[in-house]
Design a protein around this motif. Structure first.
Motif, PDB file in Angstrom:
ATOM      1  N   MET A 188      -5.602   0.497  -5.085  1.00 36.76           N
ATOM      2  CA  MET A 188      -6.845   0.153  -4.396  1.00 36.76           C
ATOM      3  C   MET A 188      -6.900  -1.343  -4.080  1.00 36.76           C
ATOM      4  O   MET A 188      -7.432  -1.738  -3.044  1.00 36.76           O
ATOM      5  CB  MET A 188      -8.033   0.633  -5.206  1.00 36.76           C
TER       6      MET A 188
ATOM      7  N   CYS B 240      -7.347  11.709   5.180  1.00 35.68           N
ATOM      8  CA  CYS B 240      -7.486  10.315   4.747  1.00 35.68           C
ATOM      9  C   CYS B 240      -6.190   9.531   4.896  1.00 35.68           C
ATOM     10  O   CYS B 240      -6.185   8.306   4.789  1.00 35.68           O
ATOM     11  CB  CYS B 240      -7.993  10.246   3.307  1.00 35.68           C
TER      12      CYS B 240
ATOM     13  N   LYS C 259       0.835  -1.210   0.000  1.00 36.12           N
ATOM     14  CA  LYS C 259       0.000   0.000   0.000  1.00 36.12           C
ATOM     15  C   LYS C 259       0.867   1.256   0.000  1.00 36.12           C
ATOM     16  O   LYS C 259       0.622   2.183  -0.780  1.00 36.12           O
ATOM     17  CB  LYS C 259      -0.935   0.003   1.204  1.00 36.12           C
TER      18      LYS C 259
ATOM     19  N   GLY D  50      -5.166  -1.846  -0.779  1.00 40.95           N
ATOM     20  CA  GLY D  50      -5.680  -1.180   0.412  1.00 40.95           C
ATOM     21  C   GLY D  50      -5.834   0.319   0.394  1.00 40.95           C
ATOM     22  O   GLY D  50      -6.349   0.902   1.350  1.00 40.95           O
ATOM     23  N   ALA D  51      -5.380   0.993  -0.654  1.00 37.41           N
ATOM     24  CA  ALA D  51      -5.594   2.435  -0.728  1.00 37.41           C
ATOM     25  C   ALA D  51      -7.085   2.697  -0.922  1.00 37.41           C
ATOM     26  O   ALA D  51      -7.794   1.905  -1.541  1.00 37.41           O
ATOM     27  CB  ALA D  51      -4.800   3.049  -1.876  1.00 37.41           C
ATOM     28  N   THR D  52      -7.559   3.793  -0.386  1.00 34.48           N
ATOM     29  CA  THR D  52      -8.969   4.143  -0.510  1.00 34.48           C
ATOM     30  C   THR D  52      -9.174   5.122  -1.663  1.00 34.48           C
ATOM     31  O   THR D  52      -8.228   5.781  -2.117  1.00 34.48           O
ATOM     32  CB  THR D  52      -9.493   4.794   0.780  1.00 34.48           C
ATOM     33  N   ARG D  53     -10.401   5.229  -2.106  1.00 34.23           N
ATOM     34  CA  ARG D  53     -10.749   6.202  -3.156  1.00 34.23           C
ATOM     35  C   ARG D  53     -10.403   7.602  -2.670  1.00 34.23           C
ATOM     36  O   ARG D  53      -9.880   8.419  -3.440  1.00 34.23           O
ATOM     37  CB  ARG D  53     -12.237   6.065  -3.508  1.00 34.23           C
ATOM     38  N   ALA D  54     -10.646   7.898  -1.388  1.00 32.97           N
ATOM     39  CA  ALA D  54     -10.321   9.221  -0.850  1.00 32.97           C
ATOM     40  C   ALA D  54      -8.819   9.497  -0.940  1.00 32.97           C
ATOM     41  O   ALA D  54      -8.402  10.618  -1.257  1.00 32.97           O
ATOM     42  CB  ALA D  54     -10.802   9.332   0.599  1.00 32.97           C
ATOM     43  N   GLN D  55      -7.992   8.482  -0.691  1.00 24.98           N
ATOM     44  CA  GLN D  55      -6.543   8.659  -0.787  1.00 24.98           C
ATOM     45  C   GLN D  55      -6.113   8.893  -2.231  1.00 24.98           C
ATOM     46  O   GLN D  55      -5.291   9.767  -2.505  1.00 24.98           O
ATOM     47  CB  GLN D  55      -5.826   7.442  -0.197  1.00 24.98           C
TER      48      GLN D  55
END
Length: 186
Positions: free
Chosen positions: A86, A107, A59, A89-94
């Motif tokens: 993603m 985030c 990540k 583990g990365a989020t859409r917000a990140q």
């Protein structure tokens, strides 16, 4: 449209053909990279080890790669690595925050922010500050620090290859993401 023609795998040198045959999927970046016949296999091997064999968190690596893509203006690299980030583990917000250049957003946790600032600093200054290095030493082993520097440097190079030669963007390769852990070029 690419500034150079892509190497056609079937018409490549024997060594390049062998490398192409081992790839989980043949992306435009590989077809461009293959012009550097003697460098093709080692570059693919290095990329594979970065994606599959580093101790550094996948990540954190992908957040750093997205930062490299964003700062380099490499849309190709960005498109290929958003899904990978993603997946690990990365989020859409990140992802959205990095795309906007907001590496201090809520985030991100402290360590993620540190990696993003370290990436930014070594891209812009080459050598990071003593304070930055000390902060990295508090959270990462020597192996992880060197792996991060290698990942950032490799993807800076790939970004430049893609941008200078105008590699055509294709849909992200889920095969690369799913097979990166098992694929080993010979």
């Amino acid at each position: 449209m690419a500034r150079l023609p892509y190497v056609i795998p079937e018409k490549a040198s024997p060594e390049a053909k062998q490398t192409f045959a081992q790839l989980p999927t043949i992306l435009n970046v590989f077809k461009m990279m293959a012009h550097a016949d003697n460098n093709f296999r080692p570059l693919v091997r290095l990329g594979s080890t970065i994606l599959a064999q580093q101790k550094l968190s996948a990540k954190l690596r992908e957040l750093a790669i997205l930062r490299v893509a964003n700062l380099s203006g490499s849309r190709y690299e960005w498109v290929q690595h958003v899904s990978l980030a993603m997946l690990v583990g990365a989020t859409r917000a990140q992802v959205d925050a990095i795309e906007k250049g907001d590496v201090d957003g809520p985030c991100f946790d402290h360590v993620e922010r540190l990696v993003l600032h370290f990436t930014t600093e070594i891209m812009s200054e080459v050598r990071c500050s003593d304070d930055m290095f000390a902060a990295m030493r508090q959270h990462f082993s020597p192996q992880e620090i060197v792996e991060l520097v290698i990942a950032v440097g490799y993807y800076m190079m790939i970004a430049r290859l893609c941008e200078v030669t105008a590699v055509d963007i294709e849909p992200p390769s889920e095969q690369i993401a799913s097979q990166a852990r098992t694929w080993r070029p010979k």
